[in-house]
Design a protein around this motif. Structure first.
Motif, short mmCIF file in Angstrom:
data_model
loop_
_atom_site.label_atom_id
_atom_site.label_comp_id
_atom_site.label_asym_id
_atom_site.label_seq_id
_atom_site.Cartn_x
_atom_site.Cartn_y
_atom_site.Cartn_z
N TRP A 180 -7.57 5.55 2.96
CA TRP A 180 -8.46 4.58 3.60
C TRP A 180 -9.57 5.30 4.36
N LYS A 181 -9.19 6.31 5.12
CA LYS A 181 -10.16 7.02 5.96
C LYS A 181 -11.17 7.82 5.14
N ALA A 182 -10.87 8.08 3.88
CA ALA A 182 -11.81 8.81 3.03
C ALA A 182 -13.08 7.99 2.79
N ARG A 183 -12.96 6.68 2.87
CA ARG A 183 -14.07 5.74 2.66
C ARG A 183 -14.61 5.73 1.23
N THR A 184 -14.12 6.59 0.39
CA THR A 184 -14.56 6.61 -1.00
C THR A 184 -13.38 6.36 -1.94
N ARG A 185 -12.22 6.15 -1.36
CA ARG A 185 -11.01 6.01 -2.18
C ARG A 185 -10.28 4.71 -1.88
N TYR A 186 -11.07 3.65 -1.66
CA TYR A 186 -10.47 2.35 -1.33
C TYR A 186 -9.57 1.80 -2.43
N PRO A 187 -9.91 1.95 -3.71
CA PRO A 187 -8.97 1.43 -4.72
C PRO A 187 -7.59 2.09 -4.62
N GLU A 188 -7.57 3.39 -4.39
CA GLU A 188 -6.29 4.10 -4.24
C GLU A 188 -5.59 3.66 -2.96
N ALA A 189 -6.35 3.46 -1.90
CA ALA A 189 -5.77 3.00 -0.63
C ALA A 189 -5.14 1.63 -0.80
N ALA A 190 -5.81 0.76 -1.55
CA ALA A 190 -5.28 -0.59 -1.79
C ALA A 190 -3.93 -0.53 -2.49
N VAL A 191 -3.84 0.28 -3.52
CA VAL A 191 -2.58 0.41 -4.26
C VAL A 191 -1.51 1.01 -3.36
N ALA A 192 -1.88 2.00 -2.56
CA ALA A 192 -0.91 2.64 -1.65
C ALA A 192 -0.42 1.64 -0.60
N TYR A 193 -1.34 0.90 0.02
CA TYR A 193 -0.93 -0.09 1.02
C TYR A 193 -0.07 -1.19 0.40
N ARG A 194 -0.39 -1.56 -0.82
CA ARG A 194 0.42 -2.58 -1.50
C ARG A 194 1.85 -2.06 -1.68
N ALA A 195 1.98 -0.78 -2.04
CA ALA A 195 3.32 -0.19 -2.19
C ALA A 195 4.06 -0.17 -0.86
N CYS A 196 3.33 0.13 0.22
CA CYS A 196 3.95 0.13 1.55
C CYS A 196 4.42 -1.27 1.93
N ALA A 197 3.60 -2.28 1.65
CA ALA A 197 3.97 -3.66 1.95
C ALA A 197 5.23 -4.06 1.19
N ALA A 198 5.34 -3.60 -0.05
CA ALA A 198 6.52 -3.93 -0.86
C ALA A 198 7.79 -3.30 -0.30
N MET A 199 7.64 -2.23 0.47
CA MET A 199 8.80 -1.59 1.09
C MET A 199 9.33 -2.40 2.26
N GLY A 200 8.52 -3.35 2.76
CA GLY A 200 8.94 -4.19 3.88
C GLY A 200 8.76 -3.48 5.20
N GLY A 201 9.53 -3.89 6.17
CA GLY A 201 9.46 -3.27 7.48
C GLY A 201 8.54 -4.02 8.43
N ALA A 202 8.42 -3.46 9.62
CA ALA A 202 7.69 -4.11 10.71
C ALA A 202 6.20 -4.26 10.43
N HIS A 203 5.65 -3.43 9.55
CA HIS A 203 4.20 -3.46 9.30
C HIS A 203 3.85 -4.04 7.93
N ALA A 204 4.77 -4.76 7.31
CA ALA A 204 4.54 -5.27 5.95
C ALA A 204 3.32 -6.19 5.90
N ALA A 205 3.16 -7.07 6.86
CA ALA A 205 2.01 -7.99 6.87
C ALA A 205 0.71 -7.22 7.03
N GLU A 206 0.71 -6.25 7.92
CA GLU A 206 -0.48 -5.42 8.13
C GLU A 206 -0.81 -4.63 6.86
N ASP A 207 0.20 -4.05 6.24
CA ASP A 207 -0.01 -3.27 5.02
C ASP A 207 -0.58 -4.16 3.91
N MET A 208 -0.05 -5.38 3.80
CA MET A 208 -0.54 -6.31 2.80
C MET A 208 -2.01 -6.66 3.07
#
Length: 182
Positions: A67-95
Motif C-alpha cells: 500500500w505504502k509503495a503507492r504504485t502497487r495498489y493492485p497487489e495491496a488489494a489482493v494482499a488485504y483481501r487475503a488478510c480479511a479472509a483470515m478473519g481477526g480483529a481487523h477483518a473489516a478494516e482489511d476488507m
C-alpha cells in the motif's frame, strides 16, 4: 546506504540475529521509505525468528508495505483481501483497505463490489461508513452522476453523523446538479 548498514549490523561482535519484532520494525521503516521489496524481504526473514509473529500480522505487514509503495495498489488489494479472509480483529478494516486499494488502482469493477461487501458484512462499523462514502465517490469520479447522487442520498440518510457527512453533502449536491436534478 541502508543495505550497507544492515550488513554491518549483522556482522557485529558478538553476532546477534535480530528478533522478529526488530525485523518487523525494520520492515515498517523500509515500507515508509517506499522500499517495498526490501520491506517484504525483511518481513519474510521475520517469519522464522522468535518471538513468533502471528500469520495475520505477517499478512497485514506485507499488505501495508505494498500500500505504502503507492504504485502497487493492485497487489495491496489482493494482499488485504487475503488478510480479511483470515478473519481477526481487523477483518473489516482489511476488507475496506482492499476495496480502497482497488479504487486507487482505478479498478472500479473490483472496488465497487468490495465496498458493497464491507457494507453488507460489517454494517455498523466505521469501515462500512467509509465504504459507503467511497462507493458513492467512486461513481462521482467516474462521471456516473445519477448513480453517485443515489449513493450519496443513501449515505447521508444512513450515516447522519458519518465521518464524511460534510464532504458527502457537498458531493451529493454536485451529483444532483450535474445529473440535472436541481
Amino acid at each position: 546506504t541502508f543495505t550497507e548498514a544492515a550488513e554491518l549490523l549483522e556482522k557485529l561482535t558478538p553476532p546477534r540475529l535480530l528478533t522478529s519484532d526488530e525485523l518487523m520494525a525494520r520492515s515498517r521503516v523500509l515500507a515508509d521509505a517506499m522500499r517495498t521489496d526490501d520491506a517484504i524481504h525483511v518481513i519474510d526473514r521475520a517469519t522464522g525468528r522468535l518471538p513468533a509473529i502471528p500469520a495475520i500480522d505477517i499478512c497485514r505487514a506485507k499488505a501495508e508495505a505494498l500500500w505504502k509503495a503507492r504504485t502497487r495498489y493492485p497487489e495491496a488489494a489482493v494482499a488485504y483481501r487475503a488478510c480479511a479472509a483470515m478473519g481477526g480483529a481487523h477483518a473489516a478494516e482489511d476488507m475496506f483497505l482492499a476495496a480502497r486499494a482497488f479504487s486507487r488502482a482505478d479498478k472500479d469493477a473490483d472496488a465497487l463490489p468490495a465496498f458493497n461487501q464491507v457494507i453488507a458484512q460489517h454494517p455498523k462499523t466505521t469501515w462500512a461508513d467509509q465504504a459507503e462514502f467511497h462507493l458513492a465517490r467512486t461513481h462521482a469520479l467516474a462521471g456516473r452522476w445519477k448513480d453517485a447522487a443515489f449513493a450519496f442520498d443513501e449515505y447521508v440518510a444512513r450515516w447522519k453523523n458519518g465521518k464524511e457527512k460534510r464532504e458527502a453533502e457537498r458531493y451529493r449536491a454536485l451529483a444532483h446538479l450535474v445529473s440535472r436534478n436541481d
